[in-house]
Enzyme design. Sequence first.
Site, PDB file in Angstrom:
ATOM      1  N   ARG A  39       9.264 -10.706   9.982  1.00  0.00           N
ATOM      2  CA  ARG A  39       8.359 -11.323  10.962  1.00  0.00           C
ATOM      3  C   ARG A  39       8.373 -12.840  10.818  1.00  0.00           C
ATOM      4  NH1 ARG A  39       2.415  -9.275  10.588  1.00  0.00           N
ATOM      5  NH2 ARG A  39       3.399  -7.339  11.209  1.00  0.00           N
ATOM      6  N   LYS A  71       6.330  -2.038   9.019  1.00  0.00           N
ATOM      7  CA  LYS A  71       5.728  -0.708   8.899  1.00  0.00           C
ATOM      8  C   LYS A  71       5.490  -0.096  10.296  1.00  0.00           C
ATOM      9  CE  LYS A  71       2.415  -2.345   6.073  1.00  0.00           C
ATOM     10  NZ  LYS A  71       2.891  -3.642   5.551  1.00  0.00           N
ATOM     11  N   THR A  72       4.971  -0.904  11.208  1.00  0.00           N
ATOM     12  CA  THR A  72       4.730  -0.415  12.572  1.00  0.00           C
ATOM     13  C   THR A  72       6.054  -0.103  13.264  1.00  0.00           C
ATOM     14  OG1 THR A  72       2.833  -1.885  12.619  1.00  0.00           O
ATOM     15  CG2 THR A  72       3.498  -0.928  14.717  1.00  0.00           C
ATOM     16  N   THR A  79      -1.627  -2.587   3.593  1.00  0.00           N
ATOM     17  CA  THR A  79      -1.151  -3.653   2.710  1.00  0.00           C
ATOM     18  C   THR A  79      -1.818  -3.512   1.337  1.00  0.00           C
ATOM     19  OG1 THR A  79      -2.894  -4.980   3.733  1.00  0.00           O
ATOM     20  CG2 THR A  79      -0.643  -5.392   4.470  1.00  0.00           C
ATOM     21  N   ASP A 126      -2.995   2.024  11.413  1.00  0.00           N
ATOM     22  CA  ASP A 126      -2.703   0.786  10.687  1.00  0.00           C
ATOM     23  C   ASP A 126      -3.923   0.415   9.832  1.00  0.00           C
ATOM     24  OD1 ASP A 126      -1.149  -1.313   9.966  1.00  0.00           O
ATOM     25  OD2 ASP A 126      -1.285  -2.395  11.864  1.00  0.00           O
TER      26      ASP A 126
END
Length: 335
Positions: free
Chosen positions: A220, A67-68, A161, A112
């Site tokens: 990740r 997302k980032t 999330t 975030d």
Amino acid sequence: MEAMTLEENKPKGDDLQIDAVLRPGKWDEYIGQERIKANVRIMIEAAQKRGERPDHMLFYGPQGLGKTTIANLIAREMGAQMRTTSGVNMEKTGDLVSTLANLEEGDILFVDEAHRINRTIEEVLYPAMESRKLHMTIGKGPAARQLTLDLPAFTLIAATTRVNLLSAPLRSRFGAIFSMDYYEHAHIEEIIRRSARILGLDIEPIAVAAIAKASRFTPRTANRLLKRVRDFAQVKEMPVITEEAVLDTLELLEIDELGLEKWDRRLLESIITKFNGGPVGLNTLVAILGEDKGTVEEVYEPFLIKMGLLQKTSSGRTVTEEAYAHLNLKRFKVQ
Ligand code: ADE
């Protein structure tokens, strides 16, 4: 320019620096999530053609899906400056007020963990998102005065999330809401191959597949496992990363072939041994595990559900037959 050997070309640095090197810096390098990429690119291009700023966007989905990274790519594509903050850092209204007051024309504001913004602070965000107004209170008590500031054009990109924890009024103020889902296996393999290339690693295709299988469909995690396998190969002085090197590394890390970690197995085993497979309520489960409720809901459960090992029902959490089979346990039959 003289050609560099693979060895000279390898990036140097610690794990954090390597994470930065592996992060895609251009759209073309971003693998997977095709639908989201296509939608976002249209929003950006249309806004650019009109000489405007794209609408506010919300991205939600499990951790580690990028997302980032997408927010960074949007900022880059627009040639915009990205300001980053998190719902976690917003304790007082003043925290958001100062962030907004410092925005410049065309900035991207990335927030975030947007579900952590409390309702009082959200009240500041609504007019800022809707009409670029910042309402501030100066002073306290009877001397307090209201001041309204015009904000420059900006785009808010929020990530979370836990989308269902976002209030309905906040959600409704985004022009586009994107659900980020787990990656396809083939895309995870592609990400691993790309990362291995950047790190100058020689890796067998079957080893790539083994890392991908244990990566929880999450870039990740894939990159983290690749780094651990790279350490293993380095220590064992292996010139090529083999499937065996991957499996040995996973065993050392106590990660099984499905990508389940110790705590995932502990969660399933607890439901099986203490509640005969469930259903068990979330509060009881977190108390037994001694875990944080948010972590269980955000990190453990989505993946276990995706793998078909756990189900959420109206009466609680239940493990599936697949979970029994995976853990090699038998269901205790009530006569
Ligand atoms: N690294 C992390 N996420 C990635 C993605 N989606 N594509 C390429 N590299 C990545």
